[in-house]
Motif scaffolding. Structure first.
Motif, short mmCIF file in Angstrom:
data_model
loop_
_atom_site.label_atom_id
_atom_site.label_comp_id
_atom_site.label_asym_id
_atom_site.label_seq_id
_atom_site.Cartn_x
_atom_site.Cartn_y
_atom_site.Cartn_z
N GLN A 35 0.84 -1.21 0.00
CA GLN A 35 0.00 0.00 0.00
C GLN A 35 0.87 1.25 0.00
N GLU A 36 1.93 1.17 0.80
CA GLU A 36 2.87 2.29 0.87
C GLU A 36 3.56 2.50 -0.49
N VAL A 37 3.94 1.40 -1.11
CA VAL A 37 4.60 1.48 -2.43
C VAL A 37 3.65 2.11 -3.45
N ALA A 38 2.42 1.64 -3.47
CA ALA A 38 1.44 2.14 -4.43
C ALA A 38 1.22 3.64 -4.22
N GLN A 39 1.15 4.01 -2.95
CA GLN A 39 0.88 5.41 -2.64
C GLN A 39 2.07 6.31 -3.00
N LYS A 40 3.28 5.86 -2.68
CA LYS A 40 4.46 6.69 -2.97
C LYS A 40 4.76 6.79 -4.46
N SER A 41 4.49 5.73 -5.20
CA SER A 41 4.80 5.77 -6.63
C SER A 41 3.58 6.14 -7.46
N ASN A 42 2.43 6.13 -6.81
CA ASN A 42 1.16 6.36 -7.49
C ASN A 42 0.94 5.37 -8.64
N VAL A 43 1.30 4.14 -8.37
CA VAL A 43 1.11 3.07 -9.37
C VAL A 43 0.17 2.02 -8.77
N GLN A 44 -0.74 1.57 -9.60
CA GLN A 44 -1.73 0.59 -9.19
C GLN A 44 -1.10 -0.79 -8.95
N ILE A 45 -1.42 -1.40 -7.80
CA ILE A 45 -0.99 -2.78 -7.54
C ILE A 45 -2.25 -3.59 -7.23
N ASP A 46 -2.40 -4.76 -7.86
CA ASP A 46 -3.61 -5.56 -7.68
C ASP A 46 -3.31 -6.79 -6.84
N GLY A 47 -4.14 -7.01 -5.82
CA GLY A 47 -4.07 -8.27 -5.09
C GLY A 47 -4.93 -9.29 -5.83
N ILE A 48 -4.40 -10.50 -6.04
CA ILE A 48 -5.19 -11.49 -6.76
C ILE A 48 -5.22 -12.81 -5.99
N GLY A 49 -6.29 -13.57 -6.22
CA GLY A 49 -6.54 -14.75 -5.39
C GLY A 49 -6.22 -16.07 -6.06
N THR A 50 -5.83 -16.07 -7.33
CA THR A 50 -5.58 -17.34 -8.01
C THR A 50 -4.45 -17.23 -9.01
N GLY A 51 -3.78 -18.35 -9.23
CA GLY A 51 -2.71 -18.38 -10.22
C GLY A 51 -3.20 -18.92 -11.55
N LEU A 52 -4.48 -19.30 -11.58
CA LEU A 52 -5.01 -19.90 -12.80
C LEU A 52 -5.49 -18.81 -13.74
N THR A 53 -4.58 -18.28 -14.48
CA THR A 53 -4.88 -17.17 -15.38
C THR A 53 -5.11 -17.67 -16.79
N GLN A 54 -5.63 -16.83 -17.63
CA GLN A 54 -5.67 -17.13 -19.06
C GLN A 54 -4.31 -16.73 -19.63
N GLY A 55 -3.71 -17.59 -20.46
CA GLY A 55 -2.34 -17.34 -20.90
C GLY A 55 -1.41 -17.99 -19.90
N VAL A 56 -0.20 -17.40 -19.72
CA VAL A 56 0.72 -18.04 -18.77
C VAL A 56 0.16 -17.98 -17.36
N ASN A 57 0.32 -19.07 -16.61
CA ASN A 57 -0.12 -19.09 -15.21
C ASN A 57 1.00 -18.50 -14.34
N LEU A 58 0.61 -18.11 -13.14
CA LEU A 58 1.58 -17.40 -12.30
C LEU A 58 2.77 -18.27 -11.88
N GLY A 59 2.57 -19.59 -11.89
CA GLY A 59 3.68 -20.48 -11.53
C GLY A 59 4.60 -20.82 -12.69
N SER A 60 4.30 -20.29 -13.86
CA SER A 60 5.07 -20.62 -15.07
C SER A 60 6.50 -20.09 -15.01
N ASN A 61 7.38 -20.79 -15.72
CA ASN A 61 8.75 -20.30 -15.84
C ASN A 61 8.85 -19.06 -16.71
N GLN A 62 7.75 -18.68 -17.31
CA GLN A 62 7.74 -17.43 -18.07
C GLN A 62 7.75 -16.22 -17.13
N PHE A 63 7.66 -16.48 -15.84
CA PHE A 63 7.93 -15.41 -14.86
C PHE A 63 9.35 -15.59 -14.37
N ARG A 64 10.18 -14.58 -14.60
CA ARG A 64 11.61 -14.68 -14.29
C ARG A 64 11.94 -13.85 -13.05
#
Ligand code: ZN
Length: 838
Positions: free
Chosen positions: A572-601
């Motif tokens: 929250q502090e980061v979002a406020q200081k940088s004025n950049v949106q950060i989203d909390g999400i509840g699942t890794g099952l996304t459309q496209g690459v999933n959050l556990g994929s090695n496509q996240f480096r």
């Protein structure tokens, strides 16, 4: 004897300008008036006659404050401070009677620029003159002359001065660049000998890097009047728009062998949006300088060398604001005295010329008062009459911060901007309420708006003293439409506020942050600095109907230094200081690459070093330092070329080599740098680094050879011919491959780039190695010769190559130009954070 003669002449000179023992105020001041004894002379406060030493900013300040305290003609204000904390003062100098009615005079004066000004009577109206000195700190005769000018205006007595003060409001800025003046004065004073030595080879006349010309972050502040990114410029601009002065003078110095220059400059190099009458009036004012210099016996010239094209310069900016900007350039003694082509040039002599020009300006202002006031009124009336209906609209659906930063500039220039009434789409571009702004064309600042938004590719002359293009929506890489109807405009914005972001929703699983916003690197840096694990997404994905683009940052909740609660609080502090949106999400099952994929480096905290010092262009280095320190709150270590061989590089993840000349690094340094790259470092080079990388085998590069041949060009035309082949600064379009990490965060497949080099790098045979490539017709705005335009088409301004375990990255263009090229700053940040993924 033959050999002795030059020495004898030399000593005669030395003795004739002598030890300044007999220097007195009489040397400078008009002798046909009396001076009020109640007013302290400069030497009463600073301890010496101006010209004996280089005045430091603090002593200058003391004197100005004292004058303001004792003289009813002078009021003083502080308009902020420099990066080094020095006050940005302004004296307002006029008659005592005017001082008592200042606000009323100001309102009446401003009314001249408003609608329905034709009924106003200028016969009794004072003229407003803004006098500014030494914006380049090592051009010090200006600020030193300010001591004398202020004294004269406070102390002179008699009818003539009374008439001047009754009819003139003088906005007197004794030091446009306090930090630079302080730096230079220390240099000149610590090297002064008791027996002043005019030998140009003396260390006194050869400052060490970075010199006193610039401000704290090594910016040339005489380029910032339009983009207005620096605190000093912001203070100056506030004064300018508060008063709309009729004349603004800008006192500089040039090479020591030159005499004295005053505007107008070269007529064919005046910006076409500046009315002709402006130059006529400048020329008429020039006759007053000429008369004063003739009387003094000082040489001068005009209508040569300098121009009136780029509106970011102090002497040109006024010309697009109904005012008249005047550049003075005095041959520099760059210390206390130097031998020159014109004999020994002493510091007092240069001060006297500047002082004389300051007074001849006021003389001209007094005598031409009504004419110039009427010109100002006509300027605004004609601007309104020529204005089209409709509006510009600019914005960015996904990068609200960049749109906001441009809106901030417009507000500083008193340009009316509106919110949009509702979201709309035009020419395939979406404009959204939180991130788009409407700029009506028909408004008081119509001409200035045009100068900021227009694209210009045709020019009367092919030579430019400075850049030829600065189209602001391109510099900010914003979507913009040049002709929308005013019914798209919502409420006029009185107080511009930061774009709104949503609060960070708490998650037990993961947080994600898009990489589009200008300030997303600031947010990422805070996260990595905190010791949190974060990853970058190499592919897009979507979740709950929201699209996440290339380069989205993923922050897992599990297995972190912070627990879930602390994590949420911190983000929250980061979002406020940088004025950049950060989203909390509840699942890794996304459309496209999933959050556990090695496509996240996985990402590493950046420990960045910047090579500075002799051989490096201070401007380019300073822009990078400023970007990290002021925009992204990131630490950056400045490594001096002088000590490079003794520096331990092992702790740095990235080293930036700004534009350089000659050999900033020796053979040992180069080997050391290579070793560090092979061990896993990322080396990022700019502009001339292309030749360095090629020569020293950091990179395989094919740089186009300069094959220009002069045909039908005479000796006299040679310089102009060569000059016309340069790229002083223009804007070019590249195609970008958004899947390449260097382009993460960009949303369009085209990117405008600023370029001021003629280094053209051939594209790679493998298309995927050309993530940024100039289009076949890349010129967006500015001047380039036909031959050069052919050369640039299809070349690449970016190269990456692996070397051992490390990376070498090249940008031939300046992505950080003068702190207003927000649109390409992301490229450098991508090289820093994602260099390993390229
Ligand atoms: Zn200058």
């Amino acid at each position: 004897m033959q050999k002795l003669l030059p020495f004898l002449i030399f000593f005669i000179f030395v003795n004739s300008f002598a030890q300044q023992e007999d220097l007195s105020l009489d040397y400078y001041l008009p002798q046909d008036v009396s001076y009020n004894e109640e007013i302290p002379k400069p030497q009463d406060i600073i301890g010496y006659i101006p010209g004996e030493w280089h005045v430091t900013h603090d002593l200058l300040l003391n004197y100005m404050r004292e004058l303001a305290r004792v003289s009813p003609r002078i009021s003083i204000e502080n308009r902020g401070e420099t990066y080094e904390g020095r006050p940005l003062i302004l004296l307002t100098i006029t008659s005592e009677e005017n001082q008592n009615n200042l606000e009323e005079i100001r309102q009446n004066h401003l009314a001249l620029t408003q609608e329905n000004a034709s009924s106003l009577d200028t016969e009794e109206m004072p003229i407003v003159v803004n006098q500014g000195f030494s914006i380049h700190g090592n051009e010090a005769s200006g600020s030193n002359a300010a001591l004398l000018a202020a004294y004269y205006l406070a102390a002179a007595e008699g009818e003539e001065i009374q008439e001047l003060l009754d009819n003139t409001i003088i906005l007197f800025d004794p030091a446009f660049n306090p930090d630079g003046l302080q730096r230079f004065s220390s240099w000149a004073n610590i090297h002064k000998s008791e027996n002043i030595n005019p030998d140009p080879q003396d260390r006194e006349y050869d400052e060490v890097w970075p010199g006193g010309r610039t401000n704290h972050y090594w910016f040339d502040m005489n380029r910032d009047w339009l983009p207005v990114q620096l605190p000093e410029s912001q203070a100056r601009l506030e004064t300018f728009h508060k008063w709309s002065p009729n004349i603004l003078t800008d006192h500089h110095e040039m090479g020591s062998n030159s005499s004295f220059f005053f505007q107008p400059g070269i007529p064919s190099r005046t910006h076409p949006l500046t009315p002709d009458i402006n130059q006529d009036l400048t020329r008429e004012i020039g006759t007053y300088h000429a008369a004063a210099f003739d009387e003094l016996g000082s040489f001068y010239y005009t209508e040569e060398n300098y121009d009136d094209f780029y509106y970011g310069k102090g002497s040109t900016f006024p010309d697009i604001n109904g005012s008249i900007g005047i550049l003075f350039e005095q041959g520099s003694s760059r210390g206390h005295a130097q031998e020159t082509d014109n004999g020994v040039l002493t510091f007092p002599f240069t001060i006297r010329n500047q002082f004389t020009a300051a007074l001849s300006t006021l003389e001209a202002a007094k005598n031409m008062r009504e004419k110039i006031l009427n010109y100002q009124r006509d300027f605004y009336k004609n601007a309104r009459n020529s204005a089209e209906n409709g509006a510009y609209v600019f914005g960015s659906e996904k990068d609200a911060s960049s749109a906001y930063e441009l809106a901030k500039i417009l507000k500083k220039h008193k340009i009316d901007i509106h919110q949009i009434e509702e979201d709309f789409k035009t020419d395939g571009i979406n404009f959204k309420k939180n991130s788009a702004y409407v700029v009506p064309k028909n408004q008081r600042q119509h001409r200035l708006v045009k100068a900021m938004f227009e694209r210009r590719t045709e020019f009367e002359d092919s030579l430019f003293y400075d850049i030829s293009a600065w189209t602001l929506p391109l510099a900010f890489n914003l979507d913009f439409a040049e002709d929308v109807k005013m019914n798209k405009a919502g409420q006029k914005i009185e107080n511009l506020e930061k774009p709104e972001i949503e609060t960070v929703e708490k998650s037990n699983y993961a947080y994600v942050m898009q990489w589009h916003d200008f300030y997303s690197p600031k947010a990422l840096n805070m996260i990595l600095e905190k010791g949190l694990r974060a990853k970058v997404g190499m592919q897009p994905f979507s979740l709950e109907n929201k699209e996440y683009d290339y380069g989205t940052i993923l922050i897992p909740v599990q297995n972190q230094e912070l627990d879930k609660e602390e994590m949420h609080e911190f983000l929250q502090e980061v979002a406020q200081k940088s004025n950049v949106q950060i989203d909390g999400i509840g699942t890794g099952l996304t459309q496209g690459v999933n959050l556990g994929s090695n496509q996240f480096r996985a990402l590493e905290p950046a420990k960045v070093a910047l090579i500075v010092g002799e051989g490096i262009t201070p401007y380019d280095a300073g822009e990078i330092w400023h970007l990290f320190d002021q925009r992204y709150d990131m630490k950056i270590t400045k490594l001096d070329t002088r000590n490079f061989s003794r520096t331990d590089l092992s702790g740095y993840t990235d080293i930036i080599l700004p534009n350089s000349w000659g050999s900033a690094l020796d053979d040992g340094d180069i080997e050391k740098l290579k070793e560090w790259v092979r061990d896993g470092g990322t080396l990022i080079g700019y502009r001339n680094a292309a030749r360095f990388f090629e020569r020293e085998d950091f990179m395989d590069l094919e740089i186009k050879k300069d094959s220009l041949v002069a045909e039908d060009i005479s000796f006299e035309e040679q310089r102009d011919f060569r000059g016309a082949q340069g790229i002083g600064g223009a804007i070019f379009e590249a195609n970008i491959d958004r899947s390449h990490p260097v382009n993460f965060g960009y949303t369009n497949d085209k990117l405008p780039l600023f370029r001021n080099t003629t280094i053209f790098v051939e594209a790679d045979k493998q298309s995927y190695n050309n993530p940024i490539q100039y289009t076949e017709e890349p010129l967006l705005s500015g001047y380039i010769s036909a031959a050069r335009l052919d050369s640039i088409a299809g070349t690449v301004p970016f190269k990456h190559t692996g070397m051992g375990r490390g990376n070498v990255i090249l940008f031939t263009d300046n992505t950080n130009f003068r702190a207003f090229w927000f649109g390409t700053n992301k490229l450098l940040m991508n090289a820093i954070f994602f260099g390993e993924e390229m």
